[in-house]
Design a protein around this motif. Structure first.
Motif, PDB file in Angstrom:
ATOM      1  N   ASP A 207      -3.027  13.743  -3.250  1.00 29.08           N
ATOM      2  CA  ASP A 207      -2.095  12.712  -2.804  1.00 29.08           C
ATOM      3  C   ASP A 207      -2.684  11.992  -1.595  1.00 29.08           C
ATOM      4  O   ASP A 207      -3.197  12.626  -0.662  1.00 29.08           O
ATOM      5  CB  ASP A 207      -0.749  13.328  -2.424  1.00 29.08           C
ATOM      6  CG  ASP A 207       0.011  13.887  -3.631  1.00 29.08           C
ATOM      7  OD1 ASP A 207      -0.279  13.452  -4.769  1.00 29.08           O
ATOM      8  OD2 ASP A 207       0.886  14.738  -3.425  1.00 29.08           O
ATOM      9  N   VAL A 208      -2.608  10.657  -1.634  1.00 25.83           N
ATOM     10  CA  VAL A 208      -3.129   9.865  -0.521  1.00 25.83           C
ATOM     11  C   VAL A 208      -2.102   8.809  -0.133  1.00 25.83           C
ATOM     12  O   VAL A 208      -1.198   8.475  -0.905  1.00 25.83           O
ATOM     13  CB  VAL A 208      -4.465   9.178  -0.881  1.00 25.83           C
ATOM     14  CG1 VAL A 208      -5.543  10.204  -1.174  1.00 25.83           C
ATOM     15  CG2 VAL A 208      -4.292   8.225  -2.066  1.00 25.83           C
ATOM     16  N   SER A 209      -2.255   8.278   1.060  1.00 25.14           N
ATOM     17  CA  SER A 209      -1.353   7.234   1.534  1.00 25.14           C
ATOM     18  C   SER A 209      -1.795   5.868   1.004  1.00 25.14           C
ATOM     19  O   SER A 209      -2.895   5.719   0.461  1.00 25.14           O
ATOM     20  CB  SER A 209      -1.326   7.224   3.065  1.00 25.14           C
ATOM     21  OG  SER A 209      -2.638   7.059   3.584  1.00 25.14           O
ATOM     22  N   HIS A 210      -0.946   4.889   1.162  1.00 25.78           N
ATOM     23  CA  HIS A 210      -1.252   3.532   0.713  1.00 25.78           C
ATOM     24  C   HIS A 210      -0.606   2.556   1.679  1.00 25.78           C
ATOM     25  O   HIS A 210       0.506   2.781   2.164  1.00 25.78           O
ATOM     26  CB  HIS A 210      -0.721   3.303  -0.710  1.00 25.78           C
ATOM     27  CG  HIS A 210      -1.213   2.043  -1.334  1.00 25.78           C
ATOM     28  ND1 HIS A 210      -0.386   1.010  -1.711  1.00 25.78           N
ATOM     29  CD2 HIS A 210      -2.469   1.642  -1.644  1.00 25.78           C
ATOM     30  CE1 HIS A 210      -1.104   0.037  -2.239  1.00 25.78           C
ATOM     31  NE2 HIS A 210      -2.370   0.393  -2.209  1.00 25.78           N
ATOM     32  N   ARG A 211      -1.312   1.469   1.963  1.00 32.43           N
ATOM     33  CA  ARG A 211      -0.836   0.518   2.960  1.00 32.43           C
ATOM     34  C   ARG A 211      -0.771  -0.890   2.378  1.00 32.43           C
ATOM     35  O   ARG A 211      -1.480  -1.219   1.422  1.00 32.43           O
ATOM     36  CB  ARG A 211      -1.781   0.528   4.168  1.00 32.43           C
ATOM     37  CG  ARG A 211      -2.025   1.926   4.713  1.00 32.43           C
ATOM     38  CD  ARG A 211      -2.901   1.936   5.930  1.00 32.43           C
ATOM     39  NE  ARG A 211      -4.291   1.550   5.659  1.00 32.43           N
ATOM     40  CZ  ARG A 211      -5.292   1.754   6.496  1.00 32.43           C
ATOM     41  NH1 ARG A 211      -5.052   2.334   7.669  1.00 32.43           N
ATOM     42  NH2 ARG A 211      -6.521   1.386   6.211  1.00 32.43           N
ATOM     43  N   ALA A 212       0.080  -1.703   2.968  1.00 28.94           N
ATOM     44  CA  ALA A 212       0.166  -3.103   2.554  1.00 28.94           C
ATOM     45  C   ALA A 212      -1.087  -3.836   3.011  1.00 28.94           C
ATOM     46  O   ALA A 212      -1.683  -3.504   4.041  1.00 28.94           O
ATOM     47  CB  ALA A 212       1.402  -3.756   3.160  1.00 28.94           C
ATOM     48  N   ARG A 213      -1.504  -4.817   2.231  1.00 29.44           N
ATOM     49  CA  ARG A 213      -2.639  -5.655   2.623  1.00 29.44           C
ATOM     50  C   ARG A 213      -2.236  -6.460   3.853  1.00 29.44           C
ATOM     51  O   ARG A 213      -1.192  -7.119   3.866  1.00 29.44           O
ATOM     52  CB  ARG A 213      -3.014  -6.574   1.471  1.00 29.44           C
ATOM     53  CG  ARG A 213      -4.105  -7.560   1.817  1.00 29.44           C
ATOM     54  CD  ARG A 213      -4.351  -8.519   0.670  1.00 29.44           C
ATOM     55  NE  ARG A 213      -5.324  -8.003  -0.275  1.00 29.44           N
ATOM     56  CZ  ARG A 213      -6.638  -8.163  -0.160  1.00 29.44           C
ATOM     57  NH1 ARG A 213      -7.127  -8.795   0.902  1.00 29.44           N
ATOM     58  NH2 ARG A 213      -7.460  -7.698  -1.071  1.00 29.44           N
ATOM     59  N   ILE A 214      -3.087  -6.417   4.892  1.00 32.15           N
ATOM     60  CA  ILE A 214      -2.798  -7.141   6.128  1.00 32.15           C
ATOM     61  C   ILE A 214      -3.235  -8.596   6.044  1.00 32.15           C
ATOM     62  O   ILE A 214      -2.553  -9.501   6.508  1.00 32.15           O
ATOM     63  CB  ILE A 214      -3.502  -6.455   7.319  1.00 32.15           C
ATOM     64  CG1 ILE A 214      -2.972  -5.022   7.486  1.00 32.15           C
ATOM     65  CG2 ILE A 214      -3.298  -7.243   8.603  1.00 32.15           C
ATOM     66  CD1 ILE A 214      -3.707  -4.225   8.543  1.00 32.15           C
ATOM     67  N   ALA A 215      -4.384  -8.829   5.434  1.00 31.83           N
ATOM     68  CA  ALA A 215      -4.937 -10.188   5.367  1.00 31.83           C
ATOM     69  C   ALA A 215      -5.675 -10.368   4.047  1.00 31.83           C
ATOM     70  O   ALA A 215      -5.993  -9.407   3.346  1.00 31.83           O
ATOM     71  CB  ALA A 215      -5.886 -10.428   6.540  1.00 31.83           C
ATOM     72  N   GLY A 216      -5.955 -11.619   3.702  1.00 21.83           N
ATOM     73  CA  GLY A 216      -6.679 -11.919   2.480  1.00 21.83           C
ATOM     74  C   GLY A 216      -5.784 -11.849   1.247  1.00 21.83           C
ATOM     75  O   GLY A 216      -4.590 -11.588   1.327  1.00 21.83           O
TER      76      GLY A 216
END
Length: 252
Positions: A207-216
């Motif tokens: 299991d790993v974390s996931h983040r929202a795209r900050i840019a691009g």
């Protein structure tokens, strides 16, 4: 430099090579380089960013970062070739026997690498364990993307029996030699679990974390994925059906 020349430069004492394919990610690479450095500060490692002919300042930003981060290597394609080829380029150039991959958009968290690296190296791991793949928890994507991914993963898992619930997750740790044994084709990065199993390797997930795209912007669309996935899925099914595994060999 040729593949043969690169292979001579590999260092036996280098513990891990982190390969990151990037295309027009100038606003994301600085944070990603810093986070990889922080996550692996106690490790003998290198990070290899492979630029796939970006039209923005990605290469310039990475080149500047090399002054602060001596473990950073920057490779540039002479022609745009896609994410899978970028990963393969990085693996060919890698000096470590173990490879970690991350997407270049910053949505994978480098802090997850150490636990996956420990998992594949643990004393009681299966002898043929060749990959630990990430499974994203609480994905930070649109509902449309989540629905398309859930559908695609369900169909692929049923047809290929690859044990994977999230092959679109870019964070993986695998053995370099095992990866280079796999047949190459565009978009192979989504079928690594199935192809590892085809070669007789064991695979596991974490299991790993996931983040929202900050840019691009994302380089993929749901329709684009669907268009290529049908042909790719048929091709991988054919490869599996034509495989015969000797289960190792002995010399007498």
């Amino acid at each position: 430099m040729s593949i043969a020349q690169k292979s001579l430069d590999r260092e036996a004492d280098l513990e891990l090579s982190v390969v990151v394919p990037v295309y027009n990610e100038s606003e994301n690479v600085t944070q990603l380089v810093e986070e990889i450095s922080q996550a692996l500060f106690a490790t003998s490692y290198e990070m290899i960013f492979v630029d796939d002919c970006s039209s923005d300042k990605t290469v310039q930003v990475l080149s500047d970062l090399k002054k602060k981060h001596p473990t950073l290597r920057v490779l540039t394609h002479k022609a745009n070739a896609g994410q899978s080829r970028s990963v393969r380029t990085g693996v060919f150039a890698a000096r470590g026997d173990l490879i970690a991959t991350l997407d270049g958009d910053g949505q994978n968290n480098p802090a997850d690498i150490p636990k996956m690296w420990d998992q594949i190296r643990r004393p009681d791991a299966p002898d043929n364990l060749a990959m630990v793949g990430g499974k994203r928890l609480k994905r930070q994507d649109s509902q449309a993307k989540l629905l398309a991914s859930r559908l695609g993963n369900g169909i692929r898992k049923k047809l290929l029996k690859d044990q994977a619930e999230d092959t679109g997750c870019g964070i993986k740790v695998f053995r370099r030699e095992a990866f280079l044994r796999l047949p190459y084709f565009d978009h192979i990065h989504r079928y690594i679990p199935a192809l590892m199993l085809r070669e007789g390797y064991a695979i596991e997930f974490a299991d790993v974390s996931h983040r929202a795209r900050i840019a691009g912007k994302s380089k993929y669309t749901n329709f684009g994925r669907l268009k290529v996935s049908i042909a790719d899925l048929r091709g991988v099914m054919w490869l599996i059906s034509r495989s015969r595994n000797p289960k190792g060999w002995d010399e007498v």
